[in-house]
Design an enzyme around this catalytic site. Structure first.
Site, PDB file in Angstrom:
ATOM      1  N   TYR A 163       0.855  -1.190   0.000  1.00 11.61           N
ATOM      2  CA  TYR A 163       0.000   0.000   0.000  1.00 11.61           C
ATOM      3  C   TYR A 163       0.897   1.249   0.000  1.00 11.61           C
ATOM      4  O   TYR A 163       1.760   1.407   0.855  1.00 11.61           O
ATOM      5  CB  TYR A 163      -0.894  -0.045   1.232  1.00 11.61           C
ATOM      6  CG  TYR A 163      -1.997   1.002   1.331  1.00 11.61           C
ATOM      7  CD1 TYR A 163      -2.222   1.948   0.351  1.00 11.61           C
ATOM      8  CD2 TYR A 163      -2.834   1.019   2.438  1.00 11.61           C
ATOM      9  CE1 TYR A 163      -3.232   2.885   0.461  1.00 11.61           C
ATOM     10  CE2 TYR A 163      -3.859   1.949   2.571  1.00 11.61           C
ATOM     11  CZ  TYR A 163      -4.045   2.886   1.576  1.00 11.61           C
ATOM     12  OH  TYR A 163      -5.053   3.805   1.699  1.00 11.61           O
ATOM     13  N   CYS A 164       0.705   2.117  -0.991  1.00 17.08           N
ATOM     14  CA  CYS A 164       1.402   3.397  -1.078  1.00 17.08           C
ATOM     15  C   CYS A 164       2.916   3.172  -1.167  1.00 17.08           C
ATOM     16  O   CYS A 164       3.386   2.410  -2.004  1.00 17.08           O
ATOM     17  CB  CYS A 164       1.013   4.285   0.106  1.00 17.08           C
ATOM     18  SG  CYS A 164       1.551   6.007  -0.055  1.00 17.08           S
ATOM     19  N   ILE A 165       3.712   3.803  -0.278  1.00 17.42           N
ATOM     20  CA  ILE A 165       5.160   3.652  -0.352  1.00 17.42           C
ATOM     21  C   ILE A 165       5.574   2.204  -0.131  1.00 17.42           C
ATOM     22  O   ILE A 165       6.607   1.750  -0.660  1.00 17.42           O
ATOM     23  CB  ILE A 165       5.865   4.581   0.668  1.00 17.42           C
ATOM     24  CG1 ILE A 165       7.377   4.564   0.458  1.00 17.42           C
ATOM     25  CG2 ILE A 165       5.514   4.185   2.093  1.00 17.42           C
ATOM     26  CD1 ILE A 165       8.131   5.510   1.377  1.00 17.42           C
ATOM     27  N   GLY A 220       3.968  -0.250  -1.404  1.00 21.04           N
ATOM     28  CA  GLY A 220       3.824  -0.843  -2.725  1.00 21.04           C
ATOM     29  C   GLY A 220       5.018  -0.530  -3.604  1.00 21.04           C
ATOM     30  O   GLY A 220       5.463  -1.376  -4.398  1.00 21.04           O
TER      31      GLY A 220
END
Length: 734
Positions: free
Chosen positions: A471-473, A475
């Site tokens: 998720y986000c960073i 990812g």
């Protein structure tokens, strides 16, 4: 004001007769008003009645009565003048024992009920106890009821003054704890201002007529605003002319439209804002980066100067202050002091009531067990809720910029609970909230932690492969890990899901202003001083991307309205920020964001040069339509460069968090799916997409189930090291 006529015995009789009629018709009112008058100088005197007029009117009329003798030998008592709120005239004579007659043309004065007390003859004047009005009057030595009624207010005012004084001392002490400011992270560097100045001078030299026309247009609009307000004031009406301003929730109060003063303030602010934006747009700037930075700076100035941000021009705050007798302002100061104390001297407004939630108690409560603990993370397995679960385990890597319980806020919107209910053997990483001892922890340490977590999961489950989510960073880092495993020939990852993940930073979007050298150099200096990127600096940066919603609006409600921050779980999580290790933060900012190495020449890590095309596992990417942190078109562009032949892209409605935390029970936001592929660009993909009602979770759940292996008896995680949510999640940023 016309000169008051002389007081004569004939006029006195006429006035008293009229006053007696008024008192007789309204005995309760007459008694009340008589009782509110100041007592006479002697017990034998009948108390002078209180004038039933506005204080300002009495203050003008009373001195003339007191200064002018009623007759040759009769003067108005000085106390009567003080009862009307007027100052004691220096020429007033010493009062006699006879009560002074009121002026015949003075505004209505409530008088005692007719009795012998009305007679001008001294011998016939009874004692106050012999008249009904006198019986209703307070004792001569008692304070007037009007004064007594103000005593609680006076006490409240004194208490508030004491509170303000104490709060002032606390505020000064808290502000003294603030570390010396670093100019590099407070504002853009001088280069931006030089660029703007040169562009202005160039436009002025090359297009003087255009510049003058813009200025004249601004002057004309300003004068028109003023004239319109003057006309409304001259008419004495509260209905200002309708304006054509767009809807703005900051100006929802009716007075912004109906009151000429507030309407003028609002209209002129909107005029100024348009003029600033027009002036900014007219500048001939050297490149797109300068254009974005100037636009960002202009927007910050416009938002900051909104009249709602100032007490004197905020009708909501002024009304609240009047209604609460100033209590709202005192509470607002308490909120301000609390925030400054909590944030080490920094003025950062609290978005949520921190007392309303306790992680593991009423938020982040999904049952599970900490099955592994390392210096950088804890690994949690969540307890199964179905008799059988899929063979291949699933691990979620949440961002370490915030806490993982965004995926488990409440049972009804918990992605963690939902995945367990789908029969997934679910593991989640909970990251350490680093302190200065983690200063040298870099991106390579996080990638190593990913692999360590995978090793532990495969060991516990007895499997050789697993599915992953980032998720986000997290990812972005998962993508780096997948590229590394590809180059090493490691095939442990069966599939990957990327949630709002950027891997191509060629378009920096709304972060353009913060990703230039002046800001990044300032962050570098901050890291060298502290050993980490402080959570408050990261939170402030993210908040100013949506300043009205995350800075000015909450500040108005907390500091001017005196409201307690809301008990809102999402905002509570948003305020539970984490520090970032210094080395990792600079690798991310320099190598990935500024240089775009992963999608460009390659990102060097652990002896390998990693490229986005090295990601070849089956892939599902989810982006959000109105995400301002990871714009969906940029997420799409990164996925389009990956080497996976099995790629699915889902576009959810809403933003960075709400678009992800979107359970099927809500049916609030829908999503888009497309068969257009990744060859024609993001716009072609969007034009070929079909809309589906409701959450994307079920669509992803079906995709994931196809890649999770057959069902078998669900694995019980046992007691482990600690119950979920573990220890690391409770660590607060210093």
């Amino acid at each position: 004001m016309a000169r008051q006529p002389e007081v004569t015995d004939k006029n006195v009789a006429r006035s008293r007769a009229r006053s007696a009629t008024t008192a007789k018709g309204r005995p309760g009112e007459a008694a009340a008003e008589t009782g509110s008058a100041a007592p006479g100088p002697k017990a034998a005197e009948t108390p002078a009645p209180k004038a039933a007029v506005k204080p300002a009117t009495r203050a003008k009329a009373a001195p003339k009565v007191a200064a002018k003798p009623a007759a040759k030998t009769r003067r108005a008592p000085a106390k009567a003048a003080s009862a009307t709120g007027a100052a004691k005239p220096p020429t007033a004579a010493k009062p006699r024992t006879k009560a002074a007659a009121p002026e015949p043309d003075q505004p209505q004065v409530a008088a005692p009920e007719p009795s012998k007390a009305a007679s001008p003859k001294p011998a016939e004047t009874p004692k106050p106890a012999e008249t009904p009005a006198a019986k209703a009057a307070p004792p001569a030595d008692a304070p007037a009821p009007s004064e007594a009624a103000q005593l609680p207010l006076a006490r409240k005012m004194a208490e508030n003054i004491e509170r303000i004084e104490a709060l002032g001392h606390r505020l000064v002490t808290a502000l003294a704890d603030r570390q010396p400011s670093n100019p590099g992270v407070e504002a853009p560097g001088p280069d931006l201002y030089v660029t703007a100045t040169n562009a202005f001078l160039k436009t002025l030299a090359e297009q003087p007529g255009k510049m003058m026309g813009t200025q004249v247009s601004f002057w004309g609009e300003t004068l028109a605003n003023y004239v319109r307000a003057q006309k409304a004031l001259a008419k004495g009406t509260l209905l200002a002319p309708e304006d054509d301003a767009p809807a703005d929730k900051r100006f929802a109060h009716p007075l912004w439209q109906s009151h000429p003063f507030f309407n003028l303030i609002k209209t002129q602010y909107l005029t100024n804002a348009r003029a600033l934006r027009k002036a900014s747009d007219s500048l001939d700037l050297p490149d797109a980066v300068s254009r974005r930075r100037i636009d960002w700076l202009t927007a910050q100035i416009v938002d900051m100067m909104a009249p709602t941000n100032f007490l004197a021009t905020n009708p909501d705050a002024l009304e609240r202050a009047v209604e609460t007798e100033g209590e709202s302002l005192v509470k607002g100061l308490e909120n301000l002091v609390r925030d400054v104390e909590q944030h080490g001297g920094e003025m950062i407004v609290s978005l949520a009531d921190r007392r309303a939630f306790t992680v593991g108690d009423n938020i982040g409560t999904a049952p599970g067990t900490v099955v592994h603990r390392a210096p950088l993370f804890e690994l949690i397995q969540y307890a199964p809720t179905t008799p059988q679960a899929h063979t291949l385990p699933l691990v979620i890597f949440p961002p370490w910029i915030n806490k993982f319980y965004i995926l488990d806020l409440k049972p009804q919107n918990s992605l963690i609970r939902w995945l367990v209910e789908q029969g997934q053997t679910l593991f989640v990483v909970s990251w350490k909230n680093p302190d200065a001892s983690f200063a040298e922890t870099g991106m390579e340490d996080y990638v190593t932690a990913y692999i360590e977590a995978m090793d532990k999961i495969l060991e516990l489950t007895g499997q050789s492969r697993l599915n992953t989510v980032g998720y986000c960073i997290a990812g972005t880092t998962l993508s780096l890990t997948l590229a590394l495993l590809k180059q090493r020939g490691d095939r442990r990852v069966n599939s990957a899901t990327l949630l709002t993940t950027l891997t191509d930073f060629s378009d920096q979007g709304e972060f353009t202003s913060f990703l230039q050298n002046d800001f990044v150099d300032g962050i570098d200096a901050e890291i060298r001083r502290h050993g980490l990127l402080p959570a408050r600096l990261m939170s402030r940066t993210m908040s100013f991307l949506r300043a009205n919603d995350l800075v000015w609006g909450p500040a108005i409600r907390s500091y001017m309205m005196g409201e307690t921050p809301p008990a809102f779980d999402l905002l509570f999580w948003n305020g539970d920020a984490t520090n970032l290790p210094g080395r990792m933060a600079m690798q991310y900012l320099r190598g990935l964001c500024q240089n775009n190495d992963f999608a460009g020449e390659g990102f060097d890590l652990l002896g390998h040069r990693l490229h986005v095309s090295d990601v070849t596992v089956p892939l599902c990417a989810v982006a959000c339509e109105s995400d301002h942190i990871a714009p969906w078109k940029d997420c799409w562009r990164g996925v389009s460069q990956m080497g996976s032949t099995d790629r699915t892209f889902i576009l959810s409605q809403s933003g960075h968090v709400a678009g992800i935390v979107n359970p099927p029970t809500r049916k609030k936001y829908g999503h888009y799916l497309s068969e257009a592929g990744f060859d024609g660009g993001h716009q072609a993909w969007r034009e070929g997409a079909r809309f589906a009602e409701g959450s994307w979770w079920p669509e992803w759940g079906r995709w994931l189930a196809e890649r999770s292996g057959p069902l078998r008896e669900a694995r019980d995680p046992g007691e482990g090291l600690d119950p979920a949510p573990g220890r690391y999640v409770h660590e607060r940023a210093g």
